[in-house]
Write an enzyme that holds these catalytic residues in place. Structure first.
Site, PDB file in Angstrom:
ATOM      1  N   GLU A   1      -4.806   6.958  -4.687  1.00  0.00           N
ATOM      2  CA  GLU A   1      -5.011   6.251  -5.957  1.00  0.00           C
ATOM      3  C   GLU A   1      -6.355   6.654  -6.540  1.00  0.00           C
ATOM      4  O   GLU A   1      -7.329   6.745  -5.774  1.00  0.00           O
ATOM      5  CB  GLU A   1      -4.937   4.743  -5.733  1.00  0.00           C
ATOM      6  CG  GLU A   1      -3.531   4.325  -5.318  1.00  0.00           C
ATOM      7  CD  GLU A   1      -3.374   2.813  -5.107  1.00  0.00           C
ATOM      8  OE1 GLU A   1      -4.340   2.086  -5.303  1.00  0.00           O
ATOM      9  OE2 GLU A   1      -2.267   2.403  -4.733  1.00  0.00           O
TER      10      GLU A   1
ATOM     11  N   HIS B   1      -1.695  -0.250  -9.559  1.00  0.00           N
ATOM     12  CA  HIS B   1      -2.185  -1.227  -8.568  1.00  0.00           C
ATOM     13  C   HIS B   1      -2.715  -2.497  -9.264  1.00  0.00           C
ATOM     14  O   HIS B   1      -3.896  -2.839  -9.143  1.00  0.00           O
ATOM     15  CB  HIS B   1      -3.284  -0.585  -7.692  1.00  0.00           C
ATOM     16  CG  HIS B   1      -3.444  -1.266  -6.361  1.00  0.00           C
ATOM     17  ND1 HIS B   1      -3.786  -0.603  -5.209  1.00  0.00           N
ATOM     18  CD2 HIS B   1      -3.311  -2.569  -5.993  1.00  0.00           C
ATOM     19  CE1 HIS B   1      -3.870  -1.444  -4.195  1.00  0.00           C
ATOM     20  NE2 HIS B   1      -3.582  -2.657  -4.653  1.00  0.00           N
TER      21      HIS B   1
ATOM     22  N   ARG C   1       0.856  -1.178   0.000  1.00  0.00           N
ATOM     23  CA  ARG C   1       0.000   0.000   0.000  1.00  0.00           C
ATOM     24  C   ARG C   1       0.893   1.230   0.000  1.00  0.00           C
ATOM     25  O   ARG C   1       1.946   1.244   0.666  1.00  0.00           O
ATOM     26  CB  ARG C   1      -0.906   0.038   1.238  1.00  0.00           C
ATOM     27  CG  ARG C   1      -2.029  -0.995   1.265  1.00  0.00           C
ATOM     28  CD  ARG C   1      -3.113  -0.743   0.214  1.00  0.00           C
ATOM     29  NE  ARG C   1      -4.222  -1.671   0.307  1.00  0.00           N
ATOM     30  CZ  ARG C   1      -4.324  -2.825  -0.361  1.00  0.00           C
ATOM     31  NH1 ARG C   1      -3.348  -3.203  -1.172  1.00  0.00           N
ATOM     32  NH2 ARG C   1      -5.386  -3.582  -0.228  1.00  0.00           N
TER      33      ARG C   1
HETATM   34  C1  DGY Z   1      -5.273  -6.674  -2.301  1.00  0.00           C
HETATM   35  O1  DGY Z   1      -5.950  -7.695  -2.529  1.00  0.00           O
HETATM   36  O2  DGY Z   1      -5.211  -6.170  -1.190  1.00  0.00           O
HETATM   37  C2  DGY Z   1      -4.510  -6.082  -3.446  1.00  0.00           C
HETATM   38  O3  DGY Z   1      -3.979  -4.845  -3.150  1.00  0.00           O
HETATM   39  C3  DGY Z   1      -5.344  -6.021  -4.694  1.00  0.00           C
HETATM   40  O4  DGY Z   1      -5.446  -7.319  -5.136  1.00  0.00           O
END
Ligand code: DGY
Length: 323
Positions: free
Chosen positions: A267, A286, A238
């Site tokens: 984002e 992402h 993240r």
């Molecule tokens: C998640 O699943 O947390 C990812 O960031 C997206 O697949």
């Protein structure tokens, strides 16, 4: 009467069909436009179950209007978009989609590592711009991956899957995590390192720790200053884990060599974000788990969790299950 489910994005029709067998389903009809907050506020009032994505902020204010809601099924392994404490206080189950995206996300993490190390995007742009006039000895030279030292911050499922890939590239792998994992150390020939040592010694640092208030800004100016000038930082977890202003300065001044970023603090990242002006940044929108198979699996898994909870069962991936 069937329970009512709201789905916050247009999803695959087989997943909708599965949900339809157990519930009355309403769905935001757009694939690439997030549901507006006011629509979500309206829809959640009469929903028993919510199928949502990481793009939706599910906070206490929203939940205050969700009197019938008993389950939130997030189609992601990370669930920092949901105020889990607020959901728990209201007796709402929260579920996620672990496991199914592990290998796909590890693939992307390794791809970003290689792309940043060997300057793939920069080299491709160079060619397309017509700048390639000759082969020359030090043109677009990068950093070797084979035999280099990888440091993994956060040794969960994806971290372990990354370590297996690194092994095939002859890399020495160390990791930092809050708790030591002796079994993984033995199984994968990993060494444990304190965070500062890992930052100082690694050629590649991959961030795979979950995002929480504890990991917000984990990699800041001080941490970046410890890294090698030839090192590459990769973040597929993240955005908020890395201080983006500090990262910009470190990359611009060549305190570190390059970064591969699949995630950003905000984002979608603004196209005029300073990090996107740097040639030594490989930036992606992402897409860590974005393979066709994996995204479908994640959708089915979220639907299964939702249905189990609505039917009064124990959803397999219940993150706020009482002890
Ligand atoms: C998640 O699943 O947390 C990812 O960031 C997206 O697949």
């Amino acid at each position: 009467m069937k329970p009512h489910v709201y789905v916050t994005r247009k999803i695959d029709s087989d997943i909708v069909a599965k949900l339809n067998e157990a519930a009355e389903v309403s769905m935001w009809p757009e694939e690439d436009v997030p549901v507006p907050r006011e629509v979500l506020e309206r829809e959640i009032r009469h929903a028993d179950g919510l199928f949502c994505l990481l793009t939706e902020k599910i906070d206490d204010t929203l939940l205050a209007g969700a009197e019938r809601l008993s389950v939130i099924a997030n189609m992601a392994v990370g669930y920092n978009n949901i105020d889990v404490a607020a959901a728990s206080a209201r007796g709402i189950k929260v579920t996620n989609t672990p496991g199914v995206l592990t290998e796909t996300t590890a693939d992307l993490t390794f791809a970003l590592l290689m792309a940043a190390a060997r300057r793939l995007v920069e080299a491709s742009d160079y060619l397309r711009r017509g700048d390639w006039v000759t082969w020359s000895p030090m043109q677009l030279t990068g950093q070797d991956v084979y035999g280099a030292r990888l440091g993994i911050i956060g040794l969960g499922r994806i971290g372990e899957a990354l370590a297996r890939r690194a092994d095939a590239f002859g890399m020495q792998v160390s990791y930092y995590s809050r708790t030591r994992k002796p079994h993984a150390e033995e199984r994968l020939s990993l060494t444990y390192a304190e965070m500062d040592d890992l930052l100082r010694e690694s050629d590649f640092v991959c961030i795979l720790v979950p995002y929480s208030p504890d990991t917000h800004g984990l990699i800041g100016r001080r941490e970046l200053s410890l890294m090698k000038s030839t090192a590459v930082l990769v973040n597929t977890s993240r955005g908020g884990i890395v201080d983006e202003a500090a990262l910009y300065d470190a990359l611009k001044s060549k305190t570190i060599w390059a970064a591969g970023l699949d995630v950003f603090e905000r984002e979608p990242v603004a196209t005029d974000h300073p990090l996107l002006t740097l040639p030594n940044v490989v930036a992606l929108p992402h897409i860590g788990s974005a393979s066709v198979k994996t995204r479908l699996r994640m959708g089915h898994m979220a639907a299964d969790n939702l249905i189990q909870a609505l039917q009064g069962g124990t959803p397999p991936n219940w993150v706020n299950r009482p002890e």
